[in-house]
Design a protein around this motif. Structure first.
Motif, mmCIF file in Angstrom:
data_model
loop_
_atom_site.group_PDB
_atom_site.id
_atom_site.type_symbol
_atom_site.label_atom_id
_atom_site.label_comp_id
_atom_site.label_asym_id
_atom_site.label_seq_id
_atom_site.Cartn_x
_atom_site.Cartn_y
_atom_site.Cartn_z
ATOM 1 N N GLY A 1 0.766 -1.226 -0.077
ATOM 2 C CA GLY A 1 0.071 0.082 -0.039
ATOM 3 C C GLY A 1 0.810 1.125 -0.020
ATOM 4 N N THR A 2 0.598 2.209 0.731
ATOM 5 C CA THR A 2 1.219 3.427 0.935
ATOM 6 C C THR A 2 2.333 3.382 2.310
ATOM 7 N N GLN B 1 -0.546 6.180 11.080
ATOM 8 C CA GLN B 1 -1.095 5.863 9.770
ATOM 9 C C GLN B 1 -0.730 4.783 9.038
ATOM 10 N N GLY C 1 -1.203 2.907 5.390
ATOM 11 C CA GLY C 1 -2.261 2.944 4.160
ATOM 12 C C GLY C 1 -3.170 4.125 4.624
ATOM 13 N N SER C 2 -4.531 3.705 4.645
ATOM 14 C CA SER C 2 -5.730 4.524 4.700
ATOM 15 C C SER C 2 -6.261 4.309 6.098
ATOM 16 N N ALA C 3 -5.607 3.611 7.180
ATOM 17 C CA ALA C 3 -6.023 3.292 8.249
ATOM 18 C C ALA C 3 -5.437 4.057 9.348
ATOM 19 N N THR C 4 -6.322 4.714 10.046
ATOM 20 C CA THR C 4 -5.597 5.273 11.463
ATOM 21 C C THR C 4 -5.465 4.393 12.312
#
Length: 875
Positions: A337-338, A367, A369-372
């Motif tokens: 992912g990122t 953080q 990916g898009s998950a906190t």
């Protein structure tokens, strides 16, 4: 002698292992035959010994000490259990799994409810030590652990001994004993092993900043095959990047070794921060200048399919974007992912693989990916998710190590004292698939802002609650800020906001208001100078603006029945009033105790105590009270100061640290003094309103070290705490009591100084300080202890009355025994702490006998003559 001791330890632990396996124990002599009187091993002992009736402890200096199983020390059953930690007392650096066990290493000496030197094992239910752990180094801590397929555990760190065996920062635990990797220079590394990994065949790979291993030239990475060291080709070269070299190692199922860190060459060829050794040669991961990563690698993990996960602080892997974590499949790099991002550091510090292939990563990021997330995240092969949803499962500090247990639980360790959603967790957390929790929950020790925090003040209120203050941040399962409340079962916080310096005094009003004094100047965002009040909702200063607080540290507080608060310390101003080291707050304004420029004292006030008639007693380092000669202790009757005694020798000859007033008006003082009223009084004395008297008799009255705390029981007994090891010539480690005629120890005492003491409403004695357990190390109590004199002592042989005198005690070469006049003359026997006779003396012709102690090892002995017996300490 060291070689003999090593041989003995090896044989001893092999004996332990054999006993565990054998249905019938071997016909070996008891371990008692190999012990000194103090429970340490005799250097000359060799052979195998039956240790079934003994348990292993660790002495303060790290030596192994053996005691009869089930024996915690005379009187220690009166110290309450359950005051250990939900984790460790200091940081954990590494966590590994071996079978169903979890091993941790770090800078701690306490973990859970046991003493363990820097390394320990958790079996899912309880902690255990690994022998005597590691010792004898600059910091002594364990930095890295690795588990072998056969269950052996390797440890590296800053230590020189492991289990009493010389080991230059690297050692192996085989389940029963420690050993070095080779002997002498042939077993040593010339640098620090920052990374360890074990191959399927049992070979150990070591990485770090190392140029020689066992005398063989190596280049920052080496292999130990169980017998000898060898280099891995040309090894890893630093190149031009600077910094540390190899910081991570991992071994694939086929035996390939992956190395990560901060380097630019492997085997003489370009390799950016990660490389592979196939047993013959090094290769980079990727081709050309885009191989590897563009930043340092801190952690590696090889999946069952052979794919390699790398984590660290980088933005590219193989020339493509990758946010601090990436995967190498043997051919090319892919990002996960990122990756991780945060406003602070996004680095991936550690990772671990679950049995189902999920990858856990941890660090200080928020953080993935898009998950906190809250410092830990999971990659399922497709997407990132949080491990615990904030804020309910928020983790307080950076995670530095991860390990997955056999049952799937995830263990996470940090180098900072941790918290989970506001609950205290001492450096170690456990995720059960649903929520984060502590390890060893239910323990009620305390921990603070420094490596050796202390409780400096204790006070009890009418309902039995005890308030503690000092350098505290965690108490039981509660996060606290310098002050906490014990309700008999659990701790809770008092007030909110961080207190920016130590609290030295605490007092509680009848309406529940809590007053604290110390060296602080701020609580939360509010400036509050040295003394403050918590009203159940907010902290406030005593007075406002320039009329608030005092101008220097507060050491002591005392609350009068009418609500007046007396404050003593190192200040010279209270509010807007010039006040010399002592002042009174009436709830509205400050006032002095005394008049004119010489009001108050000419030196620091360290202790305050109120009598039933309202008189206030003050102790400290002063010599004048409102201009009147008052040596270190004085009385304020509401109008004027007076000394305790007359003439130049009135009062006490050195600083007073503690005061207590009995119901009959007698005043007890403790400190560092040796005279009271001009007469000998060793560090504790009593004022009866007319004259001073020592506590105890003869030249050995009082203590051999400073007294810091005093408490008076309802039956008139006096309890004292401090830094002493003897009272009235009798061994009493830092805590003792006086029953009106004789001194007695509180079990085996405590292993660190006592700085606070208060009496509970139920007769219990609460003590605080910098200690970590009872004197013989058999019971852990982290800075807070509860002693209950009403608890029945364990059944023991009836103890006859003692001798008229046995002195000196402790003794060196000889001791003199004085028998009571009516005692029959009988032979005298000297036994060791295990009851074994070691010397016989003939019946004395006179009431006095000289005992020859020359040649005896240091330790605790018992002198017996007929029905009389008494303990004797030989130094």
């Amino acid at each position: 002698m060291k070689q003999t001791l090593r041989s003995f330890l090896l044989l001893l632990v092999l004996s332990f292992s054999a006993l565990a396996r054998a249905a019938t124990p071997p016909a070996t002599p008891s371990l008692a035959a190999a012990l000194n009187p103090d429970g340490t091993l005799k250097p000359e002992a060799t052979g195998s010994f039956d240790a079934r009736r003994f348990c292993l402890r660790t002495a303060p200096d790290g030596r192994p000490v053996f005691r009869p199983a089930g024996v915690a020390g005379a009187g220690d059953e009166r110290w309450q259990d359950g005051l250990g930690l939900n984790g460790a007392e200091r940081r954990i650096n590494t966590v590994v799994r071996s079978g169903n066990d979890i091993y941790v290493g770090g800078a701690f000496r306490l973990i859970g409810n046991i003493a363990a030197n820097y390394v320990a094992r958790w079996n899912g239910t309880a902690w255990s030590s690994l022998g005597t752990g590691t010792a004898n180094g600059t910091d002594r801590e364990v930095q890295v652990l690795a588990a072998a397929p056969n269950g052996d555990v390797y440890a590296s760190g800053f230590f020189g001994l492991a289990g009493g065996v010389p080991a230059n920062g690297l050692a192996r635990w085989n389940g029963t004993a420690w050993s070095a990797l080779g002997t002498g220079p042939a077993g040593e590394l010339d640098g620090f092993a920052a990374a360890l990994a074990v191959a399927p065949n049992g070979d150990l790979y070591v990485g770090g900043t190392i140029t020689r291993a066992g005398g063989i030239p190596v280049n920052n990475v080496a292999r130990w095959n169980g017998t000898a060291w060898s280099a891995l080709g040309a090894g890893i070269s630093l190149g031009s990047t600077g910094g540390t070299t190899v910081t991570a190692l991992s071994v694939a199922g086929n035996g390939d070794v992956y190395a990560g860190g901060n380097f630019t060459e492997a085997g003489g060829l370009p390799a950016n921060n990660v490389a592979r050794w196939n047993g013959t040669a090094w290769t980079s991961l990727g081709a050309g200048t885009a191989n590897g990563t563009n930043g340092g690698i801190y952690t590696l993990a090889v999946a069952p399919n052979g794919n390699l996960y790398v984590g660290g602080f980088f933005t590219q892997a193989g020339g493509a974007s990758a946010g601090n974590v990436a995967q190498w499949n043997g051919t090319g790099w892919t990002s996960l992912g990122t990756g991780t991002t945060t406003n602070g550091g996004a680095a991936v510090e550690t990772m671990a693989l679950a049995a189902n292939g999920d990858l856990y990563i941890a660090g200080n990021f928020t953080q993935a990916g898009s998950a906190t997330v809250s410092r830990v995240a999971r990659w399922n092969g497709t997407a990132w998710s949080a491990v615990g949803t904030p804020p309910a499962n928020a983790i307080g500090t950076t995670i530095k190590a991860l390990a997955v247990a056999g049952n799937g639980d995830l263990y996470a360790a940090s180098t900072g004292a941790n918290s989970i959603a506001g609950a205290a967790a001492y450096y170690l957390l456990r995720w059960n698939g649903t929520a984060w929790g502590t390890v060893n929950s239910g323990l009620n020790g305390v921990f603070g802002t420094t490596y050796n925090p202390a409780i400096y003040a204790l006070t009890t209120v009418a309902n039995g609650d005890v308030y503690a203050a000092g350098d505290l941040r965690l108490a039981g399962s509660a996060n606290v800020n310098g002050v906490a409340k014990w309700n008999g079962t659990a701790w809770s916080a008092v007030g909110t906001g961080i207190v920016n310096n130590s609290i030295r005094a605490v007092a509680v009003a009848t309406n529940g208001d809590v007053y604290i004094g110390g060296a602080f100047t701020q609580i939360g965002p509010t400036a509050i100078s040295y003394v403050a009040k918590w009203n159940g909702t907010a902290w406030s200063s005593l007075g406002s603006g320039t009329a608030g607080g005092v101008n220097n540290a507060v050491n002591a507080l005392a609350l009068a029945p009418n609500g007046d608060l007396y404050v003593g310390g190192a200040f010279t101003q209270a509010g807007s009033v010039a006040a010399a080291f002592i002042a009174k707050w009436n709830g509205t304004t400050w006032s002095t105790l005394g008049s004119g420029l010489t009001n108050g004292m000419d030196g620091t006030v360290s202790a305050l105590a109120l009598a039933g008639n309202g008189d206030l007693y003050a102790g400290g380092s002063f010599s004048l009270a409102n201009g009147i000669i008052a040596n270190h202790v004085a009385r304020w009757n509401g109008t004027a100061w007076s000394s305790l005694g007359v003439g130049p020798a009135n009062g006490i000859d050195a600083s007073v640290n503690a005061l207590a007033v009995a119901a009959n008006g007698d005043v007890y003082a403790g400190g560092g003094f040796t005279q009271a009223g001009g007469a000998p009084a060793s560090r504790v004395a009593r004022w009866n309103g007319t004259a001073w008297a020592p506590i105890g008799t003869g030249a050995a009255n009082g203590t051999n070290g400073s007294v810091s705390a005093l408490g008076l029981a309802g039956n008139g007994e006096v309890y004292v705490g401090g830094s002493f090891t003897q009272f009235d010539g009798t061994a009493a480690a830092r805590a003792a009591h006086w029953n009106g005629s004789t001194w007695g120890p509180l079990g085996t005492g405590l292993d660190g100084n006592v700085t606070a003491l208060t009496m509970g409403t139920s007769g219990k004695v609460y003590v605080g300080g910098s200690f970590t357990g009872v004197g013989d190390g058999s019971k852990v109590m982290s800075r807070f202890g509860i002693y209950d004199p009403s608890v029945p002592l364990a059944a023991r042989a009836a103890a006859p009355t003692g001798f008229a005198a046995l002195f000196p005690n402790p003794a060196h070469g000889t001791a003199t025994l004085r028998l009571p006049a009516s005692t029959p003359r009988q032979g005298i026997t000297l036994t060791d702490a295990l009851g074994r006779p070691v010397r016989q003396y003939p019946a004395p012709a006179t009431p006095e006998a000289e005992l020859d102690l020359r040649g005896l090892p240091a330790g605790v002995y018992v002198v017996r003559c007929g029905q009389l017996s008494q303990r004797l300490v030989v130094e």
